[in-house]
Enzyme design. Structure first.
Site, PDB file in Angstrom:
ATOM      1  N   GLU A  81      35.760 -26.349  55.542  1.00  0.00           N
ATOM      2  CA  GLU A  81      36.554 -25.213  55.049  1.00  0.00           C
ATOM      3  C   GLU A  81      36.594 -24.196  56.182  1.00  0.00           C
ATOM      4  OE1 GLU A  81      38.196 -24.742  52.204  1.00  0.00           O
ATOM      5  OE2 GLU A  81      37.623 -26.607  51.232  1.00  0.00           O
ATOM      6  N   CYS A  88      38.776 -15.568  54.838  1.00  0.00           N
ATOM      7  CA  CYS A  88      39.453 -16.703  55.485  1.00  0.00           C
ATOM      8  C   CYS A  88      40.927 -16.751  55.142  1.00  0.00           C
ATOM      9  CB  CYS A  88      38.774 -18.007  55.087  1.00  0.00           C
ATOM     10  SG  CYS A  88      38.694 -18.252  53.308  1.00  0.00           S
TER      11      CYS A  88
HETATM   12  P1  NAD Z   1      28.718 -18.107  60.350  1.00  0.00           P
HETATM   13  O1  NAD Z   1      28.503 -17.513  61.695  1.00  0.00           O
HETATM   14  O2  NAD Z   1      27.917 -17.643  59.203  1.00  0.00           O
HETATM   15  O3  NAD Z   1      28.592 -19.684  60.530  1.00  0.00           O
HETATM   16  C1  NAD Z   1      28.768 -20.555  59.444  1.00  0.00           C
HETATM   17  C2  NAD Z   1      27.542 -21.443  59.342  1.00  0.00           C
HETATM   18  O4  NAD Z   1      27.435 -22.258  60.504  1.00  0.00           O
HETATM   19  C3  NAD Z   1      26.234 -20.658  59.229  1.00  0.00           C
HETATM   20  O5  NAD Z   1      25.465 -21.182  58.156  1.00  0.00           O
HETATM   21  C4  NAD Z   1      25.589 -20.868  60.567  1.00  0.00           C
HETATM   22  O6  NAD Z   1      24.182 -20.865  60.517  1.00  0.00           O
HETATM   23  C5  NAD Z   1      26.098 -22.230  60.976  1.00  0.00           C
HETATM   24  N1  NAD Z   1      26.098 -22.399  62.435  1.00  0.00           N
HETATM   25  C6  NAD Z   1      26.385 -21.461  63.373  1.00  0.00           C
HETATM   26  N2  NAD Z   1      26.309 -22.003  64.616  1.00  0.00           N
HETATM   27  C7  NAD Z   1      25.966 -23.312  64.461  1.00  0.00           C
HETATM   28  C8  NAD Z   1      25.738 -24.401  65.359  1.00  0.00           C
HETATM   29  N3  NAD Z   1      25.861 -24.266  66.666  1.00  0.00           N
HETATM   30  N4  NAD Z   1      25.426 -25.593  64.819  1.00  0.00           N
HETATM   31  C9  NAD Z   1      25.325 -25.754  63.499  1.00  0.00           C
HETATM   32  N5  NAD Z   1      25.525 -24.761  62.604  1.00  0.00           N
HETATM   33  C10 NAD Z   1      25.838 -23.555  63.069  1.00  0.00           C
HETATM   34  O7  NAD Z   1      30.219 -17.902  59.891  1.00  0.00           O
HETATM   35  P2  NAD Z   1      31.541 -17.888  60.762  1.00  0.00           P
HETATM   36  O8  NAD Z   1      31.789 -19.228  61.330  1.00  0.00           O
HETATM   37  O9  NAD Z   1      31.615 -16.697  61.654  1.00  0.00           O
HETATM   38  O10 NAD Z   1      32.560 -17.649  59.548  1.00  0.00           O
HETATM   39  C11 NAD Z   1      33.808 -17.145  59.772  1.00  0.00           C
HETATM   40  C12 NAD Z   1      34.825 -18.265  59.865  1.00  0.00           C
HETATM   41  O11 NAD Z   1      34.762 -19.039  58.685  1.00  0.00           O
HETATM   42  C13 NAD Z   1      36.243 -17.783  59.955  1.00  0.00           C
HETATM   43  O12 NAD Z   1      36.968 -18.628  60.824  1.00  0.00           O
HETATM   44  C14 NAD Z   1      36.761 -17.945  58.543  1.00  0.00           C
HETATM   45  O13 NAD Z   1      38.147 -18.076  58.446  1.00  0.00           O
HETATM   46  C15 NAD Z   1      36.044 -19.163  58.109  1.00  0.00           C
HETATM   47  N6  NAD Z   1      35.896 -19.187  56.662  1.00  0.00           N
HETATM   48  C16 NAD Z   1      36.529 -20.152  55.962  1.00  0.00           C
HETATM   49  C17 NAD Z   1      36.455 -20.160  54.583  1.00  0.00           C
HETATM   50  C18 NAD Z   1      37.139 -21.207  53.767  1.00  0.00           C
HETATM   51  O14 NAD Z   1      36.802 -21.322  52.588  1.00  0.00           O
HETATM   52  N7  NAD Z   1      38.082 -21.960  54.321  1.00  0.00           N
HETATM   53  C19 NAD Z   1      35.707 -19.190  53.932  1.00  0.00           C
HETATM   54  C20 NAD Z   1      35.041 -18.229  54.686  1.00  0.00           C
HETATM   55  C21 NAD Z   1      35.145 -18.245  56.052  1.00  0.00           C
END
Ligand code: NAD
Length: 448
Positions: free
Chosen positions: A224, A258
């Site tokens: 997602e 998102c």
């Molecule tokens: P985040 O930084 O919280 O990362 C998401 C998860 O990935 C966390 O649990 C984190 O610990 C893990 N993570 C981070 N680096 C990692 C690595 N190198 N290896 C493994 N796991 C790792 O969140 P984010 O990515 O900044 O979230 C924002 C993004 O998410 C935006 O692009 C947004 O559009 C998208 N998003 C999508 C939805 C959806 O439902 N489609 C919902 C919310 C956010």
């Protein structure tokens, strides 16, 4: 397996990731998770967790994102409880085997049907922007489908993740659901294990890491992700009403959604009329000093604050633009005269900045959208059925909504998920059951 439910069921902190997965696999293999009653009791447990701890969760959401209590309750708790209630009401019928038509040459007594099989041990990795809802919502599907779960909340939303982790440990048997807190290091250790499904919500860069790790074990994934969701404002749109709805949808959670509208496409005359209407709508919703508004959130941390403020010179600041790093505050901002090559148009904004890009007409808007990665959502404001029809048929996106951005996410009869760069797979409602199940084919040819 321990059947203890309650505060003594702590995560085994001394365990390795392999031991956690092994323990949860033993539970799954015991068959205990398969009956409907078990699944219902787990969903009720999840429901109690949310309802009984509402106040503490709301306070944690305020501490992380300055979500006001009403917004936190509706978006993070009530919507999630509604999703649980829908699963509780409909799970039995969703699980009914579905007969399949059998070709006549197999004979009149041959039958066939499909049935949902649980997958096993699933990993749910959550992001920080809706740190409770996006952690719990996939867990609803995982438990409804009869799986055991490793839940990995985001380390960025420290307060909410800490409270949610503690409560999940209190309400669930650790042999059914284990929470692993931490960031990239802990997630990497988890991803080295063989799961039966991985459900990841977050950015596409980490999405690729998750998918590469999953590929080693042929583990299916749901990704997602996000992207730049465009809004086409047609010349026939009522600009005041459009502006009001755009402001409501864009600036909730300070734009950290998102499915938030990312940029507006409009012809020059429509853009010229829309911008003052957006300014009026921002003033009406957040007052002249949004920093003191009760319902305007904050940026999650300094890194994202710096990333966002660096985008402000990608165009002319027509609305807002004020920011205060000590308070992680960026005002609801509209940028005009945005060059498509500027930095604000290169990456998902994911903050309270709306870019307005001028295009000649609908044809040019469609070309503009199709030249870029497939977004999670596409929005349009128009009265024209012909315009809606062209947009839905001639572009690709996870979903579309006409006249009210974000609403498609709240209709659980609709699948929620991206396409291409915005994600892989879908969930919500019965699609959550499908995401965490295998649709098994069963053919039955009687011996006599
Ligand atoms: P985040 O930084 O919280 O990362 C998401 C998860 O990935 C966390 O649990 C984190 O610990 C893990 N993570 C981070 N680096 C990692 C690595 N190198 N290896 C493994 N796991 C790792 O969140 P984010 O990515 O900044 O979230 C924002 C993004 O998410 C935006 O692009 C947004 O559009 C998208 N998003 C999508 C939805 C959806 O439902 N489609 C919902 C919310 C956010």
């Amino acid at each position: 397996m321990t059947t203890t439910q309650g505060t003594e069921s702590r995560t085994h902190w001394s365990e390795t990731a392999a031991e956690v997965v092994g323990r949860l696999r033993a539970t799954f293999n015991s068959g205990v998770t398969r009956p409907l009653d078990w699944r219902v009791s787990q969903l009720q447990r999840l429901r109690s967790l949310l309802v009984e701890n509402e106040q503490e969760l709301i306070e944690a959401l305020w501490a992380d994102l300055r979500k006001n209590a009403a917004e936190a309750k509706v978006q993070e708790i009530d919507f999630t409880v509604a999703d649980i209630d829908e699963a509780l009401a409909d799970l039995e019928s969703w699980l009914e085997p579905r007969p399949v038509e059998v070709p006549a040459h197999f004979g009149p007594t041959t039958t066939a049907y499909t049935t949902y099989d649980p997958l096993g041990v699933v990993l749910v990795i959550a992001p920080w922007n809706f740190p409770l809802h996006l952690l719990i919502d996939p867990i609803i599907g995982a438990l409804a489908a009869g799986n055991t779960v490793v839940a990995k909340p985001s380390e960025m939303s420290v307060h909410t993740s800490a409270v949610a982790s503690r409560l999940l440990r209190e309400y669930f048997d650790a042999d059914v659901l284990t929470v692993v807190e931490g960031g990239a290091e802990e997630t990497t250790a988890l991803l080295a294990q063989r799961f039966d499904h991985i459900f990841y919500t977050g950015n596409g860069a980490v999405g690729r890491v998750v998918m590469a790790a999953a590929a080693k074990n042929l583990t299916p994934v749901t990704l997602e992700l996000g992207g730049k969701s465009p809004v086409f404002v047609a010349p026939d749109a009522d600009v005041e009403e459009t502006a009001k709805r755009l402001v409501g949808a864009k600036f909730g959670n300070a734009g950290q959604q998102c499915v938030a509208p990312d940029y507006v496409l409009a012809d020059p005359a429509t853009a010229a009329a829309l911008v003052p209407a957006l300014r009026a709508a921002v003033d009406a919703q957040f007052g002249f000093t949004p920093q003191t508004a009760a319902d305007f959130g904050r940026i999650i941390n300094e890194r994202h604050f710096d990333r966002l403020t660096a985008l402000l010179d990608s165009g002319r600041v027509a609305v807002g633009g004020q920011h205060d790093r000590d308070d992680l505050f960026i005002a609801p901002t509209v940028l005009t005269d945005v060059d498509p090559a500027s930095s604000v148009m290169q990456e998902e904004i994911f903050g309270p900045i709306l870019a307005v890009v001028e295009v000649a007409d609908l044809d040019a808007a469609i070309v503009f959208i199709n030249e870029r990665e497939k977004p999670l959502a596409l929005y349009a404001f128009t009265e024209s059925e012909a315009t809606k029809s062209r947009l839905v048929k001639e572009t690709s996106s996870g979903g579309v909504a006409w006249g009210q951005p974000v609403i498609q996410l709240l209709m659980t009869g609709l699948p929620f998920g991206g396409v291409g760069e915005s994600g892989l797979g879908r969930y919500h409602g019965r699609y959550s059951l499908e995401a965490f199940s295998h649709l098994k084919a069963v053919a039955d040819v009687p011996l006599n």
